[in-house]
Design a protein around this motif. Structure first.
Motif, short mmCIF file in Angstrom:
data_model
loop_
_atom_site.label_atom_id
_atom_site.label_comp_id
_atom_site.label_asym_id
_atom_site.label_seq_id
_atom_site.Cartn_x
_atom_site.Cartn_y
_atom_site.Cartn_z
N ASN A 107 10.77 27.99 -80.10
CA ASN A 107 10.54 26.72 -79.38
C ASN A 107 9.12 26.50 -78.88
O ASN A 107 8.71 25.35 -78.67
N VAL A 108 8.37 27.58 -78.66
CA VAL A 108 7.10 27.40 -77.96
C VAL A 108 6.11 26.55 -78.78
O VAL A 108 5.32 25.78 -78.21
N PHE A 111 6.26 22.93 -78.06
CA PHE A 111 5.63 22.47 -76.81
C PHE A 111 4.11 22.52 -76.88
O PHE A 111 3.44 21.77 -76.19
N ASN A 138 7.64 27.02 -71.58
CA ASN A 138 7.32 25.86 -72.42
C ASN A 138 6.45 24.86 -71.65
O ASN A 138 5.53 24.26 -72.21
#
Ligand SMILES: NC(=O)C1=CN([C@@H]2O[C@H](COP(=O)(O)OP(=O)(O)OC[C@H]3O[C@@H](n4cnc5c(N)ncnc54)[C@H](O)[C@@H]3O)[C@@H](O)[C@H]2O)C=CC1
Ligand SMILES: O=C([O-])CC(=O)C(=O)O
Length: 317
Positions: A107-108, A111, A138
């Motif tokens: 996920n990072v 972001f 994030n």
């Protein structure tokens, strides 16, 4: 009908399950007031555009008088252009048996890219809530890649943890949830968070089960919390927008060194929001930290430092 100019509100992950509740809450006036018209910008990935089209149909079918334009897109320039508020929800959710930080590698980078897009296209006073996990880290990464926007405009959501704590206390004491006050969530939105009821009013007995509640919902629903997460993100932004009076709310915000937490970590603190035109928040100061609390708060800070290292190594530059 209202004379106010519409505001531009972005929801990412708009075809996902949290957004499915969230967009309705926002568009019917629960967050910005029932006299505030708005444009809703819905971002998801290309693969989800057909599903997102269905969400747009349903939103239209809700016949909501405050809702002006609806924009559904997978293009960051369109999505982030001139926005006033961003609900950054879009990210992979965890499955049973995972910790939220297991999502970091996946996920990072989302972001990082959205930080860059905010920097380039959004209003400089945009207010950002990061919901996608691991939310604190994030938010830190998002802010790092949006250097032209003040750091304090980036927050992460621990309001769901606060709401869970308040609801359990109210249930145990057989009182209304509105009668529970000054519950604090310190630290990370993870199992190391420290729900602190030492200052709470309407409490008889401090034990809670907040840290593992997300996992319990996943075990029961086979999907992570959605309706409650949507509601909590609305509570967070509404309080930031309109102010809290003397109520305390928990928000994960960039630390200014308060309570010995390293500057820059996105850490959940009790805050008071001032509302008005400035829409600032202040960390509640002067609370006594006993040895037990200190060790819990430091444990969560240590986890956030480890997450930050890992996130920076994923982002590379
Ligand atoms: N901070 C908190 O208290 C909570 C955080 N969460 C987190 O919120 C996130 C979203 O959860 P759900 O809605 O249940 O997931 P979901 O899987 O139902 O929806 C996520 C959506 O994000 C989209 N997406 C992926 N990459 C994107 C990108 N780059 N730009 C825009 N959209 C993108 C996906 O296509 C999907 O439609 C998860 O990371 C979950 O762990 C969930 C509950 C509480
Ligand atoms: O537990 C999860 O993975 C989803 C979440 O953040 C929560 O419900 O608090």
């Amino acid at each position: 009908m209202s004379q106010k100019a519409p505001i531009r509100v972005l929801v990412t992950g708009a075809a996902g399950q949290i957004a499915y509740s969230l967009v309705n809450f926002i568009a019917k006036g629960d967050v910005f007031g029932t006299d505030q018209p708005l444009d809703l910008i819905l971002l998801d990935i290309k693969l989800m555009m057909e599903v997102l089209g269905g969400v747009v149909m349903e939103l239209k079918d809700c016949a909501l008088p405050l809702l002006r334009e609806i924009v559904a897109t997978d293009d960051y320039e369109v999505a982030f252009k001139d926005i006033d508020v961003a609900f950054l929800v879009g990210a992979m959710p965890r499955k049973q048996g995972m910790e939220r930080k297991d999502l970091l590698t996946a996920n990072v980078t989302i972001f990082k890219g959205q930080g860059q897009a905010l920097d380039k296209y959004a209003k400089k006073n945009v207010k950002v809530i990061v919901v996608g996990n691991p939310a604190n880290t994030n938010a830190l990464i998002c802010s790092k890649y949006a250097p032209s926007i003040p750091k304090e405009n980036f927050t992460a959501m621990t309001r769901l943890d606060q709401n869970r704590a308040m609801a359990q206390i109210a249930e145990r004491l057989d009182c209304n949830v509105n009668d529970v006050n000054k519950v604090i969530i310190w630290g990370n939105h993870s199992a190391t968070q420290y729900p602190d009821v030492r200052f709470a009013t309407a409490v008889k007995n401090g034990a809670t089960m907040i840290q593992k509640r997300g996992a319990a919902v996943i075990a029961a629903r086979k999907l992570s919390s959605a309706m409650s997460a949507a509601k909590a993100s609305c509570d967070h932004i509404k309080d930031w927008w309109f102010g809290t009076g003397d109520r305390w709310v928990s928000m994960a915000v960039p630390s200014d060194g308060s309570y010995g937490i390293k500057e820059g970590l996105v850490y959940s603190f009790p805050v008071i929001c001032t509302g008005g035109d400035e829409r600032k928040y202040k960390i509640v100061q002067g609370l006594k930290i006993d040895d037990f609390s200190r060790s819990k708060m430091d444990l969560s800070a240590k986890e956030l430092e480890e997450e930050r290292e890992m996130a920076l190594s994923v982002c590379k530059d």
